[in-house]
Scaffold this active site. Structure first.
Site, mmCIF file in Angstrom:
data_model
loop_
_atom_site.group_PDB
_atom_site.id
_atom_site.type_symbol
_atom_site.label_atom_id
_atom_site.label_comp_id
_atom_site.label_asym_id
_atom_site.label_seq_id
_atom_site.Cartn_x
_atom_site.Cartn_y
_atom_site.Cartn_z
ATOM 1 C CB SER A 163 -23.730 48.731 -7.772
ATOM 2 O OG SER A 163 -23.775 49.831 -7.033
ATOM 3 N NE ARG A 233 -13.109 54.880 -5.637
ATOM 4 C CZ ARG A 233 -13.981 53.878 -6.006
ATOM 5 N NH1 ARG A 233 -15.218 54.295 -6.407
ATOM 6 N NH2 ARG A 233 -13.287 52.747 -6.289
ATOM 7 C CG ASP A 329 -25.143 46.513 -0.133
ATOM 8 O OD1 ASP A 329 -25.222 47.727 0.126
ATOM 9 O OD2 ASP A 329 -25.557 46.093 -1.386
ATOM 10 C CG HIS A 362 -22.488 48.318 -2.462
ATOM 11 N ND1 HIS A 362 -23.883 47.817 -3.076
ATOM 12 C CD2 HIS A 362 -21.917 48.946 -3.493
ATOM 13 C CE1 HIS A 362 -23.978 48.039 -4.164
ATOM 14 N NE2 HIS A 362 -22.896 48.989 -4.759
ATOM 15 C CG ASP A 363 -16.793 47.291 -2.742
ATOM 16 O OD1 ASP A 363 -17.337 47.948 -3.482
ATOM 17 O OD2 ASP A 363 -15.737 47.925 -2.567
#
Lengths: 395, 213
Positions: A163, A233, A329, A362-363
């Protein structure tokens, strides 16, 4: 109590007394930032794992992402949870600290001991707040070179990051190619797209709309914009997951009971999960830091700096690259990695590229993905062989 | 590096490896699980790169320390600069390309030499099978049924040589494998090779001199 002491005392852990290392730089040679400002006499916090070998050739710099920090592979001093890449970094793990000396530096603008809006400006004796200059990904990397100089490391064996960490990896390879043997940008992009900027702007607006943000001076009045930062967040966290992951994990399952409440309390498990993500985040992160770091990412545009040709950033590079993306992602999707691969191919660079099948979004780069570990581990082993690094047990 | 035992590889890959000089730069297009690249790295100290379509292949290659990208030869060759490699290898892949003619031209733009291996559709067993059964023939090399095969552009040895001629490509060397899998020159007769050769390996170069050559 002075204002910045109030801020620090507001937090579970005093940032000035964190484990790891904290060094002041810029006293002799100030750091020239992209925005034109200079930083003199500023702290940079970093953590290391493993042992630097005699020739100083086994160092791996791990670059952390937006909300990560230098506590890669240990119990986090604030949250008490495992470090963000404990799965990957450690003795006998993929990034084997029996073999490699792993360094992770808290980025410029961060809030875990490195200079940022939540640190004291020595010129005024107050916290920087919004008087802190705007920083870029390249500025973060320049500060990291100061840490390397401090440690006497001429060339890193590898720079690895996912990232925003991947953006730093790209800057390392472009700005300091002679200091990098191998570069591993993971789940990243060469520039922030309109969509990336848009999501960040939602987060920033959430923070700034919180009355407790107080025009960025919340620390003066002993407040913190918890609600705004938590919403930022929550919105960002959605972009780190995938639709299929959310469906699999939560579906439409209800939090309590079997019936809808016909109200606005938490009905769905996914709501509870997101609220939890928001609440735990504000305990460890500074709202102004979040503004600065998201801005640095939005400003990231490597092709623009090289006349619209990303390939120009890597001309004649000797760096061995390994790019890794994940199928699900959608924040930095595979075509973004492929764009970088194409640029590297255009200069006949040594590049590997694997797209890992995963539904984690993405994580995925933070999670237990066996194919990802195998690819990264294999690449590092091959690169170590080319670099002439001894195996772990014969060091 | 030299301490490692030489990995054993398929006969057609051995023929390709024979054609490649030590310490050269090689791009293996459609490198599969990286068998040839690993061999060239360990035995000939070649600076090797690969392109592979399947993610299983790419993962295997990168996990083995090889520099391989996940990509499509039909589209991704265009990225590479001219004369970036000494050899570009296309092993048992040409028949799966959407545009084999264009791929051949690209191979010789990127590489000073191209090495192409291919199954020969004019092998006598295939000819007889088609004649007597009236069904699409299959053998060891062409194992899948017509509807399953990735081989969408099958050709014969003579077809391939004719294509090379028509686009200004020189066949520098040719080697053939008979149906026992043994290399043979068939008395240097192309017609005989086209009948008895089950697979062919060609080393090609551009008729025009490359600018840096």
């Amino acid at each position: 109590m002075r204002a910045h002491e109030r801020l620090h005392s507001n937090l579970p852990v005093d940032r000035r007394n964190l484990p790891g290392h904290r060094v002041f730089f810029g006293r002799d040679t100030p750091l020239q930032l992209d925005c034109g400002a200079v930083l003199a006499d500023f702290p940079v916090a970093y953590q290391t794992y493993g042992t630097l070998n005699k020739n100083r050739t086994n160092a791996i710099l791990v670059c952390h992402a937006l909300t990560g920090d230098q506590f890669v592979a240990e119990r986090h001093p604030v949250t008490g949870k495992d470090g963000w890449w404990s799965l990957m970094v450690g003795p006998g793990k993929t990034i084997d600290t029996n073999r490699f000396f792993v360094i992770c530096v808290n980025v410029l603008g961060g809030c875990m001991g490195s200079i940022g809006p939540a640190e004291v400006n020595p010129a005024t004796g107050e916290l920087w707040g919004l008087r802190f200059p705007i920083i870029t990904i390249a500025d973060m990397v320049r500060a990291q070179t100061m840490v390397l100089d401090h440690l006497g490391i001429e060339q890193l064996f590898a720079v690895i990051g996912g990232s925003m960490g991947g953006m730093q990896v790209l800057e390392w390879a472009a700005l300091f190619p002679e200091r990098v043997f191998a570069a591993v940008p993971i789940a990243t992009a060469s520039h922030h797209t309109a969509q990336n900027i848009a999501f960040h702007e939602v987060g920033r607006q959430a923070i700034m709309a919180d009355p407790d943000w107080c025009d960025g001076e919340y620390w003066r009045v002993g407040k913190r914009p918890h609600r705004g930062l938590a919403v930022a967040r929550m919105a960002a966290h959605i972009t780190y997951l995938s639709e299929s992951k959310l469906t699999k994990k939560f579906g439409r399952r209800l939090q309590t009971g079997k019936a809808l409440s016909y109200g606005f309390n938490v009905d769905f498990q996914v709501e509870s999960y997101l609220r939890h993500q928001g609440i735990t985040f504000v305990e460890r992160f500074d709202a102004n830091s979040y503004l600065y770091i998201t801005r640095a990412m939005d400003y990231f545009d490597m092709p623009a700096r090289y006349g619209g040709q990303l390939a120009n950033a890597f001309r004649d590079t000797k760096v061995r690259f390994c790019l890794i993306s994940f199928t699900s992602d959608w924040l930095y999707p595979t075509p973004e990695s492929r764009r970088i691969v194409h640029a590297l191919n255009a200069v006949a660079a040594n590049v590997s590229f694997a797209e890992i099948v995963s539904n984690a979004g993405h994580d995925a780069f933070l999670l237990d993905e066996p194919d990802f570990r195998r690819v990264l581990g294999g690449f590092l082993a091959g690169a170590a062989q080319h670099r002439g690094l001894a195996a772990a047990n014969s060091r | 590096m030299t301490a490692k035992p030489a990995p054993s590889i398929r006969v057609d890959l051995q023929l390709i490896a024979q054609m490649i000089e030590a310490n050269s730069r090689v791009l293996d297009v459609g490198c599969g699980d990286g068998m040839l690249l690993a061999y060239l790295w360990h035995v000939k100290n070649v600076d090797g790169r690969g392109i592979e379509l399947s993610s299983e292949g790419v993962n295997a290659c990168v996990s083995a320390g090889l520099s391989v990208i996940q990509g499509d030869a039909d589209t991704d060759l265009a990225d590479y600069p001219d004369a970036a490699f000494d050899y570009v290898v296309l092993s048992q892949t040409l028949q799966a390309m959407r545009a084999p003619r264009q791929v051949l031209i690209e191979l010789l733009r990127i590489g000073k030499h191209a090495i192409v291996s291919m199954p020969n559709f004019a092998h006598w067993r295939l000819r007889l099978a088609l004649l007597f059964t009236g069904r699409m023939p299959r053998n060891r090399v062409l194992a899948e049924a017509w509807h399953d095969t990735p081989s969408i552009h099958l050709c014969t040895i003579r077809d391939f040589v004719a294509l090379c001629e028509s686009i200004g490509i020189t066949v520098e060397r040719s080697l053939f494998l008979n149906d026992q899998g043994s290399p043979s020159h068939f008395g240097r007769s192309l017609a005989l090779a086209n009948l008895l050769g089950e697979q062919a390996v060609f080393m090609l170069s551009s008729r025009k001199k490359a600018p840096n050559a």
